[in-house]
Design a protein around this motif. Structure first.
Motif, short mmCIF file in Angstrom:
data_model
loop_
_atom_site.label_atom_id
_atom_site.label_comp_id
_atom_site.label_asym_id
_atom_site.label_seq_id
_atom_site.Cartn_x
_atom_site.Cartn_y
_atom_site.Cartn_z
N THR A 91 12.48 77.34 -20.01
CA THR A 91 11.66 76.39 -20.61
C THR A 91 10.26 76.82 -20.18
OG1 THR A 91 13.48 74.64 -20.51
CG2 THR A 91 11.43 73.88 -20.74
N SER A 92 9.97 76.87 -18.80
CA SER A 92 8.64 77.20 -18.65
C SER A 92 7.98 78.41 -19.23
CB SER A 92 8.65 77.52 -17.01
OG SER A 92 8.97 76.28 -16.31
N ARG A 95 7.46 77.68 -23.09
CA ARG A 95 6.04 76.82 -23.18
C ARG A 95 4.83 77.71 -22.81
NH1 ARG A 95 8.07 71.33 -20.04
NH2 ARG A 95 9.41 70.65 -21.71
N ARG A 96 4.86 78.48 -22.13
CA ARG A 96 3.93 79.50 -21.69
C ARG A 96 3.56 80.23 -22.76
NH1 ARG A 96 0.94 81.51 -17.22
NH2 ARG A 96 -0.57 82.83 -18.36
N GLU A 98 4.65 80.02 -26.04
CA GLU A 98 4.08 79.62 -27.23
C GLU A 98 2.59 79.22 -27.12
OE1 GLU A 98 5.73 75.44 -29.64
OE2 GLU A 98 5.10 74.88 -27.28
N SER A 99 1.97 79.08 -26.13
CA SER A 99 0.58 78.67 -25.86
C SER A 99 -0.08 80.04 -26.20
CB SER A 99 0.18 78.02 -24.67
OG SER A 99 -1.07 77.95 -24.42
N TRP A 202 13.53 71.75 -25.64
CA TRP A 202 12.48 71.82 -24.57
C TRP A 202 11.17 71.33 -24.88
CZ3 TRP A 202 13.75 77.75 -24.07
CH2 TRP A 202 15.12 78.21 -23.66
N LEU A 204 9.29 72.21 -27.61
CA LEU A 204 8.52 73.09 -28.26
C LEU A 204 7.96 72.62 -29.63
CD1 LEU A 204 10.21 76.50 -27.38
CD2 LEU A 204 8.52 75.51 -26.18
N THR A 205 7.00 73.27 -30.37
CA THR A 205 6.68 72.78 -31.71
C THR A 205 7.62 73.42 -32.53
OG1 THR A 205 4.28 72.41 -31.11
CG2 THR A 205 4.82 72.69 -33.36
#
Length: 416
Positions: A91-92, A95-96, A98-99, A202, A204-205
């Protein structure tokens, strides 16, 4: 579905220095969910080993990349015996990434790992369409965040059939929910669905889910992603049955016919679409694409035979999903090259065709990066160990592609 890799391939560039500061920063961020300091330390050692060890990433070879005399034993314990929750780490990481990548799609790619024995988890004798023969192998699916220039895996599911662990151990999630149409997913459907639905939880978009689904029935995928309100783009085989308006007769009827036949009815709507080949970024390619509104078959009225195996049915849409069928043709070729189904009914053919090419982006980075950091090198036999190894592989892959992104950006700045 996807590309079958029958042997590990090495694409590591020894001329590029190992950038430990990037590894340290990314590992600190992603491994922060591990509650124990020694686990975070072992995670960093494991990732460094995946990035620097030449050849197969066996536990012994990974240990040689450290200066710790007990590294082999401690790394083995970290992967195969420890109880840390891999889903929190993923999950971490997701997200990292995705950014960092701003992906256009979630690409689901299969991975077939040939095995000489049958003792590792999930090993079965399977028929592989691309080889035209049965292969003793592990079968899994990875979920990749994919953009035009980079793709990175952030989640994995291993097909284990009836051997899936049933205890509530950390990191173990339940199977995918049963589709609303009452059909049960097969082994390939189950892992493809669950790898997406877990990532969707999670925060996410949501992105379009892009899958080459020619080797599995598309029904469970359509049902699961529709229920989850996720956009999807599925590559389907030519004999996939669909419902569509009778374009040839001008009558208010609905035809049921194979996807390939329906695509021929839309050939007059072909338009050229340019796209960049991920395997050769300097090459601009052109495909001819056409789209046709279709329905996924649901409850229909009685069928009446029509020529060429096409049947007319009463236009009752109960149980049917409104979709688009996209066909792609190569210039100067009459037969359709690829067929895709999507619920993104307002998307243009250019958008859909370029999204479909992101499977090539994931395949390219799998071959050039993910294999080199140990995607098919896990020697353990446990379900938990495989998942923890693949989590560290995903983190190492992320380091490698972010290094590449930094390197490319620095080159553009120098040339500017």
């Amino acid at each position: 579905m996807g590309t079958l890799i029958t042997a590990p391939m090495t694409h590591h560039d020894p001329a590029r220095p190992f950038e430990s500061h990037l590894t340290q920063e990314l590992c600190d961020s992603v491994l922060a969910s591990l509650r124990r300091r020694d686990q975070r330390h072992k995670g960093q050692l494991y990732v460094r080993g995946l990035l620097t060890t030449q050849g197969r990433k066996t536990m012994r070879n990974l240990a040689t990349s450290t200066r710790e005399p007990t590294a082999a034993q401690s790394l083995h314990h970290f992967i195969s015996v420890s109880t840390w929750d891999w889903s929190e780490v993923r999950t971490s990481l997701a997200r990292r990434m995705e950014s960092a990548l701003a992906p256009h799609a979630w690409v689901v790619q299969p991975m077939v790992t040939p095995k000489s024995g049958v003792h590792s988890v999930g090993v079965q004798r399977r028929f592989i369409r691309r080889l035209g023969q049965a292969v003793t192998s592990q079968h899994s699916h990875g979920l990749w965040l994919a953009g035009q220039t980079t793709a990175a895996p952030v989640n994995w599911q291993l097909s284990v059939g009836d051997d899936r662990p049933r205890d509530p151990s950390p990191g173990v999630r339940g199977g995918a929910p049963e589709p609303s149409d009452g059909t049960r997913p097969g082994p390939g459907d189950d892992t493809a669905i669950s790898v997406v639905l877990e990532a969707a939880s999670w925060g996410l978009t949501p992105r379009p889910v892009v899958i080459d689904a020619r080797d599995v029935p598309p029904g469970p995928l359509i049902a699961a992603f529709t229920a989850a309100d996720l956009p999807f783009l599925l590559r389907v085989s030519g004999n996939t049955p669909l419902l569509a308006p009778d374009l040839s007769g001008g009558q208010r009827r609905v035809l049921t016919a194979p996807a390939e036949h329906l695509a021929t009815l839309a050939r007059s709507q072909q338009r050229p679409v340019d796209w960049v080949d991920p395997a050769m970024p300097q090459v601009l390619r052109t495909g001819l694409a056409a789209v046709l509104p279709v329905l996924w078959p649901g409850t229909t009225g009685p069928r009446r035979p029509r020529p060429h195996g096409v049947s007319a049915v009463a236009p009752r849409r109960s149980g049917g999903a409104e979709l688009l069928l996209m066909g792609e043709w190569q210039p100067n070729r009459r037969r359709v090259a690829e067929l895709w189904l999507t619920n993104m009914t307002r998307a243009g053919r250019g958008t859909l065709l370029r999204l479909s090419k992101l499977t090539r982006r994931a395949e390219t980075d799998f071959t050039r990066v993910c294999l080199d950091v140990g995607a098919q090198d896990f020697e353990g036999r446990s379900y938990h160990g495989w998942h923890r190894h693949m989590t560290m592989v995903s983190l190492a892959h992320a380091v490698r592609v972010l290094q590449r992104e930094d390197h490319d950006h620095a080159g553009l700045e120098r040339s500017g």
